[in-house]
Design a protein around this motif. Structure first.
Motif, PDB file in Angstrom:
ATOM      1  N   ARG A   1       0.844  -1.194   0.000  1.00  0.00           N
ATOM      2  CA  ARG A   1       0.000   0.000   0.000  1.00  0.00           C
ATOM      3  C   ARG A   1       0.877   1.241   0.000  1.00  0.00           C
ATOM      4  NH1 ARG A   1      -5.605  -0.048   2.197  1.00  0.00           N
ATOM      5  NH2 ARG A   1      -6.358  -2.043   1.445  1.00  0.00           N
ATOM      6  N   TRP A   2       0.256   2.363  -0.211  1.00  0.00           N
ATOM      7  CA  TRP A   2       0.991   3.614  -0.364  1.00  0.00           C
ATOM      8  C   TRP A   2       1.080   4.323   0.983  1.00  0.00           C
ATOM      9  CZ3 TRP A   2       4.707   4.892  -3.024  1.00  0.00           C
ATOM     10  CH2 TRP A   2       4.980   6.181  -3.500  1.00  0.00           C
ATOM     11  N   THR A   3       1.849   3.683   1.904  1.00  0.00           N
ATOM     12  CA  THR A   3       2.071   4.267   3.231  1.00  0.00           C
ATOM     13  C   THR A   3       3.541   4.057   3.574  1.00  0.00           C
ATOM     14  OG1 THR A   3       1.829   2.282   4.597  1.00  0.00           O
ATOM     15  CG2 THR A   3      -0.214   3.392   3.940  1.00  0.00           C
ATOM     16  N   ARG A   4       4.019   4.744   4.593  1.00  0.00           N
ATOM     17  CA  ARG A   4       5.437   4.618   4.930  1.00  0.00           C
ATOM     18  C   ARG A   4       5.785   3.207   5.383  1.00  0.00           C
ATOM     19  NH1 ARG A   4       7.828   9.299   8.367  1.00  0.00           N
ATOM     20  NH2 ARG A   4       6.304   8.566   9.861  1.00  0.00           N
ATOM     21  N   GLN A   5       4.947   2.644   6.273  1.00  0.00           N
ATOM     22  CA  GLN A   5       5.234   1.289   6.743  1.00  0.00           C
ATOM     23  C   GLN A   5       5.268   0.298   5.590  1.00  0.00           C
ATOM     24  OE1 GLN A   5       3.711  -0.332  10.543  1.00  0.00           O
ATOM     25  NE2 GLN A   5       2.147   1.231  10.282  1.00  0.00           N
ATOM     26  N   HIS A   6       4.310   0.448   4.686  1.00  0.00           N
ATOM     27  CA  HIS A   6       4.219  -0.522   3.589  1.00  0.00           C
ATOM     28  C   HIS A   6       5.382  -0.392   2.604  1.00  0.00           C
ATOM     29  CE1 HIS A   6       0.408  -2.836   3.796  1.00  0.00           C
ATOM     30  NE2 HIS A   6       0.137  -1.923   4.711  1.00  0.00           N
ATOM     31  N   VAL A   7       5.796   0.829   2.338  1.00  0.00           N
ATOM     32  CA  VAL A   7       6.919   1.031   1.415  1.00  0.00           C
ATOM     33  C   VAL A   7       8.180   0.390   2.007  1.00  0.00           C
ATOM     34  CG1 VAL A   7       8.478   2.796   0.482  1.00  0.00           C
ATOM     35  CG2 VAL A   7       5.985   3.086   0.296  1.00  0.00           C
ATOM     36  N   ILE A   8       8.412   0.677   3.296  1.00  0.00           N
ATOM     37  CA  ILE A   8       9.604   0.140   3.957  1.00  0.00           C
ATOM     38  C   ILE A   8       9.539  -1.389   4.022  1.00  0.00           C
ATOM     39  CG2 ILE A   8      10.773   0.050   6.201  1.00  0.00           C
ATOM     40  CD1 ILE A   8       9.910   3.077   6.474  1.00  0.00           C
ATOM     41  N   ALA A   9       8.341  -1.905   4.332  1.00  0.00           N
ATOM     42  CA  ALA A   9       8.194  -3.359   4.447  1.00  0.00           C
ATOM     43  C   ALA A   9       8.434  -4.049   3.101  1.00  0.00           C
ATOM     44  CB  ALA A   9       6.786  -3.692   4.968  1.00  0.00           C
ATOM     45  N   ALA A  10       7.878  -3.485   2.043  1.00  0.00           N
ATOM     46  CA  ALA A  10       8.031  -4.113   0.717  1.00  0.00           C
ATOM     47  C   ALA A  10       9.502  -4.103   0.300  1.00  0.00           C
ATOM     48  CB  ALA A  10       7.181  -3.379  -0.317  1.00  0.00           C
ATOM     49  N   ALA A  11      10.180  -2.986   0.585  1.00  0.00           N
ATOM     50  CA  ALA A  11      11.609  -2.905   0.255  1.00  0.00           C
ATOM     51  C   ALA A  11      12.378  -3.968   1.033  1.00  0.00           C
ATOM     52  CB  ALA A  11      12.142  -1.512   0.581  1.00  0.00           C
ATOM     53  N   GLY A  12      12.024  -4.127   2.310  1.00  0.00           N
ATOM     54  CA  GLY A  12      12.703  -5.122   3.141  1.00  0.00           C
ATOM     55  C   GLY A  12      12.488  -6.533   2.602  1.00  0.00           C
ATOM     56  N   LEU A  13      11.267  -6.829   2.181  1.00  0.00           N
ATOM     57  CA  LEU A  13      10.969  -8.178   1.682  1.00  0.00           C
ATOM     58  C   LEU A  13      11.892  -8.541   0.520  1.00  0.00           C
ATOM     59  CD1 LEU A  13       9.146 -10.726   1.752  1.00  0.00           C
ATOM     60  CD2 LEU A  13       7.722  -9.606   0.029  1.00  0.00           C
ATOM     61  N   VAL A  14      12.227  -7.553  -0.280  1.00  0.00           N
ATOM     62  CA  VAL A  14      13.068  -7.840  -1.448  1.00  0.00           C
ATOM     63  C   VAL A  14      14.558  -7.679  -1.135  1.00  0.00           C
ATOM     64  CG1 VAL A  14      13.635  -7.110  -3.794  1.00  0.00           C
ATOM     65  CG2 VAL A  14      11.242  -7.234  -3.055  1.00  0.00           C
ATOM     66  N   HIS A  15      14.904  -6.558  -0.494  1.00  0.00           N
ATOM     67  CA  HIS A  15      16.321  -6.178  -0.457  1.00  0.00           C
ATOM     68  C   HIS A  15      17.066  -6.526   0.824  1.00  0.00           C
ATOM     69  CE1 HIS A  15      15.914  -4.089  -4.232  1.00  0.00           C
ATOM     70  NE2 HIS A  15      14.926  -3.355  -3.772  1.00  0.00           N
ATOM     71  N   GLU A  16      16.359  -6.846   1.917  1.00  0.00           N
ATOM     72  CA  GLU A  16      17.078  -7.031   3.180  1.00  0.00           C
ATOM     73  C   GLU A  16      17.884  -8.329   3.223  1.00  0.00           C
ATOM     74  OE1 GLU A  16      14.548  -6.610   6.565  1.00  0.00           O
ATOM     75  OE2 GLU A  16      14.837  -4.427   6.555  1.00  0.00           O
ATOM     76  N   ALA A  17      18.640  -8.471   4.325  1.00  0.00           N
ATOM     77  CA  ALA A  17      19.556  -9.613   4.467  1.00  0.00           C
ATOM     78  C   ALA A  17      18.878 -10.967   4.192  1.00  0.00           C
ATOM     79  CB  ALA A  17      20.176  -9.588   5.848  1.00  0.00           C
ATOM     80  N   HIS A  18      17.636 -11.134   4.693  1.00  0.00           N
ATOM     81  CA  HIS A  18      16.970 -12.423   4.434  1.00  0.00           C
ATOM     82  C   HIS A  18      15.823 -12.259   3.455  1.00  0.00           C
ATOM     83  CE1 HIS A  18      19.442 -14.278   7.446  1.00  0.00           C
ATOM     84  NE2 HIS A  18      19.160 -13.262   8.253  1.00  0.00           N
TER      85      HIS A  18
END
Ligand SMILES: Nc1ncnc2c1ncn2[C@@H]1O[C@H](COP(=O)(O)OP(=O)(O)O)[C@@H](O)[C@H]1O
Ligand SMILES: [Mg+2]
Length: 305
Positions: A169-186
């Motif tokens: 969704r177009w919110t701060r939490q969602h943007v950060i979460a989606a980025a994490g799902l793809v780019h973070e360590a795991h």
């Protein structure tokens, strides 16, 4: 083409949007399978208005198949079984639209090699039978996501094309979460590489879909005060900057689905009648869904490995 629908959070619009994408592709003539790998909450049938599998099927669904107690998962022919009044008859030139539900009462389960192999078998079979196989995955870094990363890295799947859609969704939490799902360590990329995927190839097969996005210019918001409208615009700009910083900016977005009352309230398939005759749904929403559906197989909108 296999299409995996993922999201970090629940309630992102993943299922409602994916079901509409499946419907749009079937309308355009493709044979489409919708595979409900949201193992903890297999409710996709509700979006298709299929009454007998609302919380999963009472027969042997995907849980039974993957756990090895059924040779085949049960299939639901959406055109025949839906109670949606406008979908009852398969439209002219439309392809098949088949739902593969989870089991009623089924939950998340840990997966080993046997389960992965059954998953590979299923994906290969569906790939040979359908033009588009859309797999709706449990939210977060779930067992379902792991199983798909492992299955698609398997040598038997080498020539099967696949793409990932990450919904948010177009919110701060969602943007950060989606980025994490793809780019973070795991995240998807790191876990994918661990399982044998090529990082660039995998990255080029991942695109983001922003769902339920309010358009500050839309008439829905026009009744607001000038202060509200300026504030919304500023928030929208800030979100764009955040998305770009988080590497989920416009260049990796496949499409944007507007905030849409018929999706919000009824989680339904949007038909042309909903826009043209009853006028309960917005034209922009239907156009966005049609466009994203088209882009699924348009290489222009995907990276080059
Ligand atoms: N484009 C949209 N506009 C407004 N509401 C939406 C839109 N897409 C989804 N929703 C709402 O978001 C909720 C969550 O959507 P859903 O597809 O079930 O998410 P997920 O599968 O990610 O958990 C739905 O109940 C619906 O009310
Ligand atoms: Mg869902």
């Amino acid at each position: 083409m296999l299409v995996f629908a993922a999201s970090d959070k629940g309630g992102t619009g993943r299922s409602v949007t994916s079901a509409n994408l499946a419907y749009q592709r079937a309308l355009a003539g493709d044979h489409v399978a919708y595979v409900d790998f949201d193992f903890g909450s297999p409710t996709a049938a509700a979006v298709f208005d299929v009454p007998d599998a609302l919380r999963g099927t009472g027969e042997q669904g995907l849980h039974s198949y993957l756990e090895g107690t059924a040779a085949e998962p049960v299939r639901v022919d959406v055109w025949r079984r839906t109670e949606h009044p406008q979908l009852r008859a398969r439209p002219n030139r439309a392809g098949r639209l088949v739902l593969f539900p989870g089991d009623a009462g089924g939950g998340e389960f840990a997966t080993g090699e046997e389960v992965r192999d059954r998953c590979v078998d299923l994906l290969l079979r569906l790939h040979s039978e359908f033009d588009i196989v859309l797999v709706d995955l449990s939210a977060g870094r779930s067992y379902a996501v792991d199983m798909i990363l492992a299955a698609t890295a398997h040598p038997r799947m080498r020539y099967v094309p696949f793409r990932w859609l990450v919904f948010h969704r177009w919110t701060r939490q969602h943007v950060i979460a989606a980025a994490g799902l793809v780019h973070e360590a795991h995240g998807l990329l790191a876990s994918g590489v661990e399982r044998g995927h090529d990082e660039d190839a995998l990255r080029s097969a991942i695109r983001f879909v922003r769902a339920a996005v309010p358009d500050p210019e839309s008439p829905i918001w026009a009744q607001g005060t000038p202060a509200q409208s300026a504030w919304m615009q500023a928030c929208d700009d800030a979100l764009r900057r955040l998305a770009a910083e988080q590497r989920v900016g416009d260049s990796v977005v496949l499409g944007i689905v507007p905030l849409e009352p018929t999706l919000q309230w009824r989680e339904q398939l949007i038909t042309e009648e909903d826009v043209l005759s009853t006028q309960i749904a917005n034209k922009e929403t239907l156009e966005a869904l049609e466009e994203i559906a088209r882009r699924l197989t348009d290489d222009e909108h995907w990276g080059r490995p």
